[in-house]
Design an enzyme around this catalytic site. Structure first.
Site, PDB file in Angstrom:
ATOM      1  N   GLU A 170       0.832  -1.568   0.138  1.00 29.10           N
ATOM      2  CA  GLU A 170      -0.222   0.182  -0.296  1.00 29.10           C
ATOM      3  C   GLU A 170       0.938   1.225   0.176  1.00 29.10           C
ATOM      4  OE1 GLU A 170      -3.166  -0.273   3.208  1.00 29.10           O
ATOM      5  OE2 GLU A 170      -3.785  -1.431   2.257  1.00 29.10           O
ATOM      6  N   GLU A 378      -5.623  -8.624   0.947  1.00 28.44           N
ATOM      7  CA  GLU A 378      -6.264  -7.736   1.555  1.00 28.44           C
ATOM      8  C   GLU A 378      -7.609  -7.960   1.141  1.00 28.44           C
ATOM      9  OE1 GLU A 378      -4.539  -4.939   4.130  1.00 28.44           O
ATOM     10  OE2 GLU A 378      -2.623  -5.136   4.154  1.00 28.44           O
TER      11      GLU A 378
END
Length: 484
Positions: A170, A378
């Site tokens: 991320e 995720e």
């Protein structure tokens, strides 16, 4: 499109779960580990919910065998975890900590012994405080060499057992939250510095992938990107353009660089027009071209709905970090877009839209634009869980959430998307960065809260058994359960 019949999941599909070192390990200063920026940042009063920290977290460092045993009982085929950079290289460069390397050796060996594929994330937000102090971390090009050396250390140490690698987790989040929104370390609010640090992180990501190729290792490598596909609130062309702008700046701006080694045209033109474009040094373009990944890792939680935002419109608004539903403030970028409420979607207590179809849409967009396999690295539901007197957690809401999103993946597979795996967030409960321990994601309840570590006992939730069944049936139960 609506299919007459869904294709089955591939036989080698990686049904997994995930975690991050700072959120689960604890042992923050044990066995030679150096401090990370998060170890220091949480010491600043008011930065996290009830001033929680990861000093102990859920003590995975000392309980990893217990946790892996539970993973094996559930039938996990893969476990994605991150290495704490400062555990293996305490200052970020220089001396290596053998005790830290051995911990990950032992964890990987334990996973392999139980038939669980280790997926190793090189960086999940916890840059060593040593190099942050020495030269400013992601704001200095010196980090490119240090990150590459660190990556090479891990590639050589674990490459005989690890076949899947995630470079940066991320990047869009740790860069924007750290250098623009002031939520994460180093706690800066400066767009110019943000875009400069982001470019350097792009170079570090590409350099690590290039090193992986140079070493001739088998396996696959790619980044994990936090992708929230963008919608327009309606068919008004101005709102459609706002949605396109949001997709350009919040998705293509990173994934285009990962895949093509180039920034998207409209975004770069806007940065130049506003004096925000980072410096492109000789050799940068060539290095970025070397960073094409083997797969795109996707962390998916929600979609974003957009409307026109004039030049004098709304800017950054306050996030909901308390779990008090409805407290997220309207936010956007003046002249580009603003994020607005989608009336068709339910929300979590943290105001995240629940949109499994959005996952399918996102996977389709990635497959069409980038022609890469995808791994969902995720996906999960953070909610309040209640432990009964019988040590049970009845989290049907989480089962419903995961079922719908896993089914969306099966629909994307039927659409033609090449999917490698699905890693839920998370296996055990953990520290949720800014949200403390109240926001629970795991299949396994960990008995602790913000003020009391208690005994850190592990208890299997109802969702544990549902995922166990789903893995055993390779997802064949999903469409059947939807019809019930």
């Amino acid at each position: 499109m609506e299919h007459k019949q869904l294709q089955p999941f591939p036989e080698d599909f990686l049904w997994g779960s995930a975690s991050a070192a700072y959120q689960v390990e604890g042992a923050w200063d044990t066995d030679g580990k150096g401090p990370s920026v998060w170890d220091q940042f949480v010491r600043i009063p008011g930065t996290t919910f009830q001033n929680t920290n990861g000093d102990v977290a859920v003590d995975h460092y000392h309980r990893y065998k217990e946790d892996v045993k539970l993973m094996a009982e559930q039938g996990l085929r893969a476990y994605r975890f991150s290495v704490a950079w400062s555990r293996v290289v305490p200052l970020g460069n220089g001396a290596v900590n053998e005790a830290g390397l051995k911990f990950y050796d032992d964890l990987i060996d334990e996973l392999v012994a139980h038939g669980i594929e280790p997926i190793v994330t090189l960086y999940h937000w916890d840059i060593p405080q040593g190099i942050q102090d020495e030269y400013g971390g992601w704001e200095s090009r010196r980090v490119i060499a240090d990150f590459t050396d660190y990556a090479e250390l891990l590639f050589k140490r674990y490459g005989d057992r690890v076949k899947y690698w995630v470079t940066l987790n991320e990047q869009n989040v740790f860069i924007s939250h750290g250098y623009q929104l002031n939520y994460h370390p180093p706690g800066v609010s400066d767009q110019k510095r943000m875009f400069a640090a982001n470019h350097i992180a792009n170079l570090a990501n590409a350099s690590a992938i290039a090193k992986f190729r140079e070493l001739g290792l088998s396996g696959k490598i790619g980044p994990s990107f936090a992708y929230g596909p963008n919608y327009a609130i309606d068919a008004d062309p101005r709102n459609q353009l706002a949605a396109l702008d949001s997709e350009e700046f919040n998705a293509h701006f990173w994934m285009d660089v990962y895949t093509f080694g180039e920034y998207p045209v409209a975004a770069w033109n806007w940065l130049t027009e506003n004096g925000l474009a980072p410096e492109i040094a000789p050799g940068d373009a060539a290095l970025l071209k070397k960073g094409r990944p083997d797969f795109m890792g996707v962390n998916y939680y929600r979609t974003m709905t957009n409307a026109f935002n004039p030049l004098d419109g709304v800017g950054a608004g306050k996030m909901n970090t308390t779990g008090e539903k409805g407290t997220t403030e309207e936010n956007g970028v003046p002249g580009l877009y603003k994020h607005v409420n989608n009336p068709y979607l339910e929300k979590t207590n943290w105001d995240w839209d629940i949109d499994p179809i959005g996952l399918r849409i996102g996977l389709r967009r990635i497959a069409s634009r980038y022609r890469l396999p995808v791994m969902v690295t995720e996906n999960g539901l953070g909610e309040y869980d209640q432990l009964t007197d019988q040590h049970e957690v009845h989290d049907e809401y989480r089962i419903d959430y995961l079922r719908a999103h896993a089914l969306a993946i099966q629909e994307a597979i039927t659409d033609g998307v090449e999917m490698l795996g699905y890693c839920t967030w998370s296996f055990t409960d953990l520290l949720s960065w800014l949200n403390g321990y109240q926001k629970r994601y795991g299949f396994v309840y960990v008995d602790r809260d913000e003020t009391d570590e208690k005994d850190l006992a592990r208890y299997k939730k109802d969702s544990f058994y549902w995922y166990q069944k789903t893995i055993a049936e390779n997802g064949a139960n999903l469409a059947v359960e939807r019809k019930k």
